[in-house]
Design a protein around this motif. Structure first.
Motif, PDB file in Angstrom:
ATOM      1  N   PRO A 190       0.806  -1.226   0.000  1.00 39.09           N
ATOM      2  CA  PRO A 190       0.000   0.000   0.000  1.00 39.09           C
ATOM      3  C   PRO A 190       0.837   1.274   0.000  1.00 39.09           C
ATOM      4  CG  PRO A 190      -0.867  -1.581   1.582  1.00 39.09           C
ATOM      5  CD  PRO A 190       0.462  -2.107   1.121  1.00 39.09           C
ATOM      6  N   GLU A 191       2.003   1.228   0.647  1.00 38.68           N
ATOM      7  CA  GLU A 191       2.870   2.410   0.689  1.00 38.68           C
ATOM      8  C   GLU A 191       3.439   2.711  -0.695  1.00 38.68           C
ATOM      9  OE1 GLU A 191       3.159   4.214   3.465  1.00 38.68           O
ATOM     10  OE2 GLU A 191       1.790   2.792   4.434  1.00 38.68           O
ATOM     11  N   ILE A 192       3.886   1.682  -1.402  1.00 43.20           N
ATOM     12  CA  ILE A 192       4.422   1.900  -2.753  1.00 43.20           C
ATOM     13  C   ILE A 192       3.312   2.331  -3.703  1.00 43.20           C
ATOM     14  CG2 ILE A 192       5.551   0.782  -4.720  1.00 43.20           C
ATOM     15  CD1 ILE A 192       7.056  -0.972  -2.800  1.00 43.20           C
ATOM     16  N   ALA A 193       2.117   1.740  -3.527  1.00 37.21           N
ATOM     17  CA  ALA A 193       0.996   2.064  -4.420  1.00 37.21           C
ATOM     18  C   ALA A 193       0.633   3.541  -4.356  1.00 37.21           C
ATOM     19  CB  ALA A 193      -0.217   1.212  -4.061  1.00 37.21           C
ATOM     20  N   ARG A 194       0.879   4.185  -3.225  1.00 38.14           N
ATOM     21  CA  ARG A 194       0.565   5.611  -3.089  1.00 38.14           C
ATOM     22  C   ARG A 194       1.504   6.484  -3.903  1.00 38.14           C
ATOM     23  NH1 ARG A 194       0.081   3.990   2.551  1.00 38.14           N
ATOM     24  NH2 ARG A 194      -2.131   3.832   3.098  1.00 38.14           N
ATOM     25  N   GLN A 195       2.670   5.958  -4.302  1.00 31.88           N
ATOM     26  CA  GLN A 195       3.667   6.775  -4.996  1.00 31.88           C
ATOM     27  C   GLN A 195       3.872   6.359  -6.453  1.00 31.88           C
ATOM     28  OE1 GLN A 195       7.384   6.737  -2.885  1.00 31.88           O
ATOM     29  NE2 GLN A 195       6.533   7.543  -0.992  1.00 31.88           N
ATOM     30  N   ALA A 196       3.941   5.078  -6.693  1.00 29.32           N
ATOM     31  CA  ALA A 196       4.400   4.583  -7.990  1.00 29.32           C
ATOM     32  C   ALA A 196       3.461   4.973  -9.133  1.00 29.32           C
ATOM     33  CB  ALA A 196       4.551   3.069  -7.938  1.00 29.32           C
ATOM     34  N   ARG A 197       4.054   5.171 -10.293  1.00 30.27           N
ATOM     35  CA  ARG A 197       3.254   5.408 -11.502  1.00 30.27           C
ATOM     36  C   ARG A 197       2.576   4.119 -11.938  1.00 30.27           C
ATOM     37  NH1 ARG A 197       5.137   5.532 -17.178  1.00 30.27           N
ATOM     38  NH2 ARG A 197       7.281   5.535 -16.397  1.00 30.27           N
ATOM     39  N   GLN A 198       3.291   3.016 -11.767  1.00 28.84           N
ATOM     40  CA  GLN A 198       2.756   1.705 -12.130  1.00 28.84           C
ATOM     41  C   GLN A 198       3.328   0.683 -11.137  1.00 28.84           C
ATOM     42  OE1 GLN A 198       3.224   0.347 -16.304  1.00 28.84           O
ATOM     43  NE2 GLN A 198       4.088  -1.540 -15.434  1.00 28.84           N
ATOM     44  N   LEU A 199       2.475  -0.179 -10.611  1.00 27.17           N
ATOM     45  CA  LEU A 199       2.918  -1.208  -9.660  1.00 27.17           C
ATOM     46  C   LEU A 199       2.377  -2.552 -10.094  1.00 27.17           C
ATOM     47  CD1 LEU A 199       4.134  -2.269  -7.009  1.00 27.17           C
ATOM     48  CD2 LEU A 199       2.032  -1.541  -5.847  1.00 27.17           C
ATOM     49  N   THR A 200       3.306  -3.501 -10.276  1.00 28.08           N
ATOM     50  CA  THR A 200       2.931  -4.885 -10.581  1.00 28.08           C
ATOM     51  C   THR A 200       3.355  -5.760  -9.418  1.00 28.08           C
ATOM     52  OG1 THR A 200       3.301  -4.488 -12.939  1.00 28.08           O
ATOM     53  CG2 THR A 200       3.147  -6.787 -12.215  1.00 28.08           C
ATOM     54  N   VAL A 201       2.401  -6.495  -8.861  1.00 22.90           N
ATOM     55  CA  VAL A 201       2.668  -7.373  -7.728  1.00 22.90           C
ATOM     56  C   VAL A 201       2.687  -8.808  -8.226  1.00 22.90           C
ATOM     57  CG1 VAL A 201       1.863  -8.186  -5.484  1.00 22.90           C
ATOM     58  CG2 VAL A 201       1.573  -5.771  -6.123  1.00 22.90           C
ATOM     59  N   PHE A 202       3.831  -9.457  -8.071  1.00 22.60           N
ATOM     60  CA  PHE A 202       3.969 -10.856  -8.494  1.00 22.60           C
ATOM     61  C   PHE A 202       3.637 -11.759  -7.307  1.00 22.60           C
ATOM     62  CE2 PHE A 202       6.256  -8.700 -11.770  1.00 22.60           C
ATOM     63  CZ  PHE A 202       6.107  -9.495 -12.894  1.00 22.60           C
ATOM     64  N   GLN A 203       2.552 -12.499  -7.458  1.00 24.39           N
ATOM     65  CA  GLN A 203       2.065 -13.365  -6.397  1.00 24.39           C
ATOM     66  C   GLN A 203       2.255 -14.829  -6.762  1.00 24.39           C
ATOM     67  OE1 GLN A 203      -2.028 -13.077  -4.274  1.00 24.39           O
ATOM     68  NE2 GLN A 203      -2.316 -14.604  -5.886  1.00 24.39           N
ATOM     69  N   ARG A 204       2.964 -15.547  -5.892  1.00 22.01           N
ATOM     70  CA  ARG A 204       3.058 -16.999  -6.060  1.00 22.01           C
ATOM     71  C   ARG A 204       1.967 -17.690  -5.261  1.00 22.01           C
ATOM     72  NH1 ARG A 204       8.138 -20.761  -4.192  1.00 22.01           N
ATOM     73  NH2 ARG A 204       7.446 -19.944  -2.171  1.00 22.01           N
ATOM     74  N   THR A 205       1.787 -17.255  -4.016  1.00 26.58           N
ATOM     75  CA  THR A 205       0.792 -17.849  -3.136  1.00 26.58           C
ATOM     76  C   THR A 205       0.024 -16.738  -2.432  1.00 26.58           C
ATOM     77  OG1 THR A 205       2.335 -19.676  -2.709  1.00 26.58           O
ATOM     78  CG2 THR A 205       0.409 -19.507  -1.268  1.00 26.58           C
ATOM     79  N   PRO A 206      -1.297 -16.693  -2.567  1.00 27.71           N
ATOM     80  CA  PRO A 206      -2.063 -15.668  -1.850  1.00 27.71           C
ATOM     81  C   PRO A 206      -2.029 -15.910  -0.346  1.00 27.71           C
ATOM     82  CG  PRO A 206      -3.552 -17.203  -2.936  1.00 27.71           C
ATOM     83  CD  PRO A 206      -2.165 -17.553  -3.394  1.00 27.71           C
ATOM     84  N   ILE A 207      -2.346 -14.888   0.422  1.00 32.85           N
ATOM     85  CA  ILE A 207      -2.291 -14.953   1.877  1.00 32.85           C
ATOM     86  C   ILE A 207      -3.661 -14.604   2.445  1.00 32.85           C
ATOM     87  CG2 ILE A 207      -1.498 -12.554   2.037  1.00 32.85           C
ATOM     88  CD1 ILE A 207       0.186 -13.366   4.456  1.00 32.85           C
ATOM     89  N   TRP A 208      -4.045 -15.289   3.508  1.00 35.58           N
ATOM     90  CA  TRP A 208      -5.287 -14.938   4.195  1.00 35.58           C
ATOM     91  C   TRP A 208      -5.078 -13.630   4.954  1.00 35.58           C
ATOM     92  CZ3 TRP A 208      -9.579 -17.025   2.759  1.00 35.58           C
ATOM     93  CH2 TRP A 208      -9.661 -18.365   2.408  1.00 35.58           C
ATOM     94  N   VAL A 209      -5.971 -12.669   4.716  1.00 35.90           N
ATOM     95  CA  VAL A 209      -5.884 -11.353   5.347  1.00 35.90           C
ATOM     96  C   VAL A 209      -7.181 -11.101   6.109  1.00 35.90           C
ATOM     97  CG1 VAL A 209      -5.541  -8.873   4.978  1.00 35.90           C
ATOM     98  CG2 VAL A 209      -4.430 -10.526   3.458  1.00 35.90           C
ATOM     99  N   VAL A 210      -7.066 -10.720   7.366  1.00 35.20           N
ATOM    100  CA  VAL A 210      -8.237 -10.399   8.177  1.00 35.20           C
ATOM    101  C   VAL A 210      -8.196  -8.923   8.551  1.00 35.20           C
ATOM    102  CG1 VAL A 210      -8.491 -12.736   9.083  1.00 35.20           C
ATOM    103  CG2 VAL A 210      -7.039 -11.114  10.287  1.00 35.20           C
ATOM    104  N   PRO A 211      -9.327  -8.358   8.928  1.00 38.16           N
ATOM    105  CA  PRO A 211      -9.351  -6.921   9.262  1.00 38.16           C
ATOM    106  C   PRO A 211      -8.393  -6.587  10.406  1.00 38.16           C
ATOM    107  CG  PRO A 211     -11.584  -7.797   9.065  1.00 38.16           C
ATOM    108  CD  PRO A 211     -10.658  -8.975   9.026  1.00 38.16           C
ATOM    109  N   LYS A 212      -7.823  -5.411  10.315  1.00 39.15           N
ATOM    110  CA  LYS A 212      -6.899  -4.940  11.331  1.00 39.15           C
ATOM    111  C   LYS A 212      -7.592  -3.878  12.188  1.00 39.15           C
ATOM    112  CE  LYS A 212      -2.128  -3.281  11.863  1.00 39.15           C
ATOM    113  NZ  LYS A 212      -0.894  -2.899  11.130  1.00 39.15           N
TER     114      LYS A 212
END
Length: 496
Positions: A190-212
Motif C-alpha cells: 500500500p505504501e508503494i501504491a501511493r507513490q508509484a506510476r505503475q505497480l505490478t505485484v507478483f504473487q506466487r501464493t495468496p495470503i489470508w488477510v483479516v481486518p486490522k
C-alpha cells in the motif's frame, strides 16, 4: 588435568528480543561475564534490520512485549517498527545489557571441546573465544531469501530487498515490481501504491488477510497504563486470549474445532469481498489452502490497493529478467524501473542454524537436522550438544506472539541453571530418551492441527520443513507452554 578458564561464562549470539531475554535471565542468575555478539551494527534484530515503509508489529503491542517490562507509551494498538526498535533500546539500557554487546561481529563456527568442556566460538574476523555456555538467538527469520531469476545480473534498474531497504527512496513516477505477497509485502505494497506510476505485484501464493482493528492509543490511556500497570496487564490478557482462541482452536485443534477455523476463514473471505471490487482479482487473491496453514496477517489497506488502476496483480511465474523488464512464463513483458524483493527468508535450508555448530562426536547440528528429523527438547536443547541453548529451534515457537516463546525459554533457563547450581556442576546435556519422548509428544499433539488434518498442499508455508513436517510451532497454549517450561523433569538432563 586442570580445566582452562573460558573467556566468557556465556556467549549469546544475537541481540534481538530473544538475545535480550537470555541476557536478562543470565544476569538475574548472577552471570556477569557475558558476551552478546551481533552481526549487525546495532541491537534490535528484525526491528533494526527492517525499516521499510509501513513496517509495524502484526500482534497488538501490549502482547508483543515482555510481560515483566511493559511499555505504557505505545502510540498505536499495532505500533510502528521504529517504536519496537526504541523499546529494544530501552530494555537493553534498563537491564544493563549494552556493555556486554559487540556489534559487527559475525559468528561463523562454534565447536564443543569435550576435554576442556567449553565452546570454541569463531568469528568472521578470524578471532576465536571460548565460553562455558552458548546461546543461539539468531531468530527464525534472519537469513533473507534472494531469488536467482535468470538474467537478474542484466537488470539496469534498482533492486531493493526489504531487509536492505534504501531509506528515502521515492517511487514517484517509477514503474515498480514487487515480488512476494507475504506479511512484509502486505505492509509495504500500500505504501508503494501511493507513490508509484505503475505497480505490478507478483504473487506466487495468496495470503489470508483479516481486518486490522488498529487505532491510536490516546495520551490519557497511556498515562493510565503508566500509573496503573494493572490496566495494561488486563489489556494484555484480553488480547492474549483472542490470539489463543485463534491459534489453539483455529490451528492446533483443527480436527476437533473445525468450526473455529472455518469462522476465521469466513471472516477473511468477507473482508476480501468488501475490499476488492473486481471479481477476477478477488478470485486470484483467495487462498486455496486452509486458514492457518500459512501465517495469516492483518491489514485494512493491502487488498484495497488492487482497486487502483495503476496496480496489477500478476499470478504468472517469472521466467527471466531483462535490462528493463520482467518476462513471465506466459511471455508477457512488463517494463519496470525498480524491482522490490519481498521474498521472505530461508528458514530450513543450509543457513539454518545461522552458523555451523559442532557438538560431541563431531555432530554437525544443521546437517543432523536436515539428514534426520528437526528436533529439540522443549524447543531449546539437543542431545550431544552440551551447554547449548538454541532459542530458535524446532518446536519452540509458541502462540502468535514471539514473546511467549522468549519468556517460556527464560523460565527453562532459570529452572535448569537452578538445578545446575544446586548440584555444583557446570555442564548439562539433555538425554536422548527425554529428547525422543518430547519429539513423540509434540508430533502426536500436532496430529490434530490444520497442518496434518487440513489442506495445506498449496500453502508453501515456512511452517513446513523439507521433510514435510510442521516442525516450527510448539503445539501448546501459552499457559501450557509457560507451565511446562517451569516444570519439566530435571532428570531429563545429564549433569556433570
Amino acid at each position: 588435568m586442570r580445566m582452562r578458564q573460558p573467556d566468557h561464562d556465556v556467549v549469546i549470539v544475537g541481540a534481538g528480543f530473544g538475545g535480550l531475554g537470555a541476557g536478562i535471565e543470565f544476569k538475574r542468575l548472577g552471570f556477569e561475564n557475558i558476551a552478546i555478539l551481533e552481526r549487525e551494527q546495532d541491537l534490535g534484530g528484525t526491528w533494526h534490520v527492517n525499516h521499510y515503509p509501513g513496517l509495524a508489529v502484526d500482534i497488538a503491542s501490549v502482547t508483543y512485549s515482555y510481560s515483566f517490562a511493559p511499555n505504557p507509551y505505545w502510540s498505536r494498538l499495532f505500533a510502528p517498527g521504529a517504536e519496537l526498535k526504541r523499546y529494544a533500546e530501552h530494555i537493553a539500557d534498563h537491564y544493563d545489557l549494552k556493555r556486554h554487546m559487540e556489534f559487527g561481529t559475525t559468528v561463523t563456527l562454534a565447536e564443543w571441546d569435550d576435554t576442556q568442556r567449553v565452546w570454541h566460538v569463531s568469528t568472521a574476523d578470524g578471532a576465536e573465544r571460548t565460553c562455558r555456555y552458548l546461546v543461539t538467538a539468531t531468530g527464525f527469520l534472519s537469513q533473507p531469501h534472494t531469488p536467482d531469476f535468470a538474467g537478474m545480473e542484466s537488470f539496469r534498474g534498482r533492486v531493493i530487498h526489504t531487509t536492505a531497504w534504501q531509506d528515502g527512496h521515492d517511487f514517484t513516477s517509477e514503474r515498480v515490481a514487487v515480488v512476494g505477497t507475504g506479511a512484509t509485502a502486505v505492509q509495504l505494497i500500500p505504501e508503494i501504491a501511493r507513490q508509484a506510476r505503475q505497480l505490478t505485484v507478483f504473487q506466487r501464493t495468496p495470503i489470508w488477510v483479516v481486518p486490522k482493528v488498529d487505532f491510536p492509543i490516546p495520551n490519557v490511556v497511556q498515562r493510565i497504563f503508566a500509573r496503573l500497570p494493572i490496566t495494561q496487564r488486563a489489556a494484555r490478557l484480553a488480547n492474549t486470549a483472542a490470539l489463543e482462541a485463534l491459534m489453539v482452536f483455529g490451528v492446533l485443534h483443527f480436527k476437533q474445532a473445525k468450526a473455529g477455523n472455518r469462522g476465521a476463514e469466513l471472516l477473511a473471505r468477507a473482508h476480501l469481498r468488501m475490499q476488492v471490487r473486481n471479481r477476477r482479482t478477488r478470485k486470484a487473491l483467495t487462498p486455496d489452502y486452509d486458514f492457518g496453514c500459512k501465517r495469516p496477517t492483518f491489514s485494512n489497506a493491502y487488498l484495497r490497493s488492487f482497486n487502483n488502476p495503476h496496480v496489477t496483480l500478476q499470478t504468472d511465474s517469472i521466467d527471466h529478467v531483462e535490462p528493463d523488464a520482467i518476462v513471465t512464463v506466459a511471455g508477457e513483458r512488463i517494463e519496470i524501473d525498480v524491482l522490490v524483493l519481498a521474498t521472505g527468508f530461508d528458514l530450513w535450508g543450509v543457513n539454518f542454524p545461522a552458523f555451523r555448530i559442532v557438538g560431541r562426536d563431531g555432530r554437525d547440528l544443521g546437517k543432523w537436522w536436515r539428514d534426520n528429523r528437526f528436533q529439540a527438547y522443549e524447543g531449546i536443547s539437543v542431545p550431544r550438544f552440551p551447554n547449548l541453548l538454541s532459542l530458535n529451534s524446532p518446536y519452540s515457537y509458541s502462540g502468535l506472539s514471539y514473546f511467549t516463546t522468549i519468556e517460556g525459554q527464560m523460565k527453562h533457563i532459570r529452572r535448569l541453571f537452578g538445578e545446575l547450581t544446586r548440584r555444583g556442576d557446570d555442564t548439562f546435556e539433555v538425554s536422548e530418551e527425554a529428547n525422543d519422548a518430547f519429539l513423540d509428544r509434540v508430533t502426536e499433539r500436532l496430529d490434530s492441527s490444520v497442518f496434518y488434518n487440513g489442506d495445506c498442499s498449496s500453502a508453501r508455508s515456512y511452517y513446513f520443513n523439507q521433510h514435510g513436517e510442521a516442525a516450527l510451532l510448539r503445539p501448546s497454549s501459552t499457559l501450557s507452554t509457560l507451565r511446562e517450561m517451569d516444570r519439566f523433569p530435571l532428570d531429563d538432563y545429564i549433569y556433570g
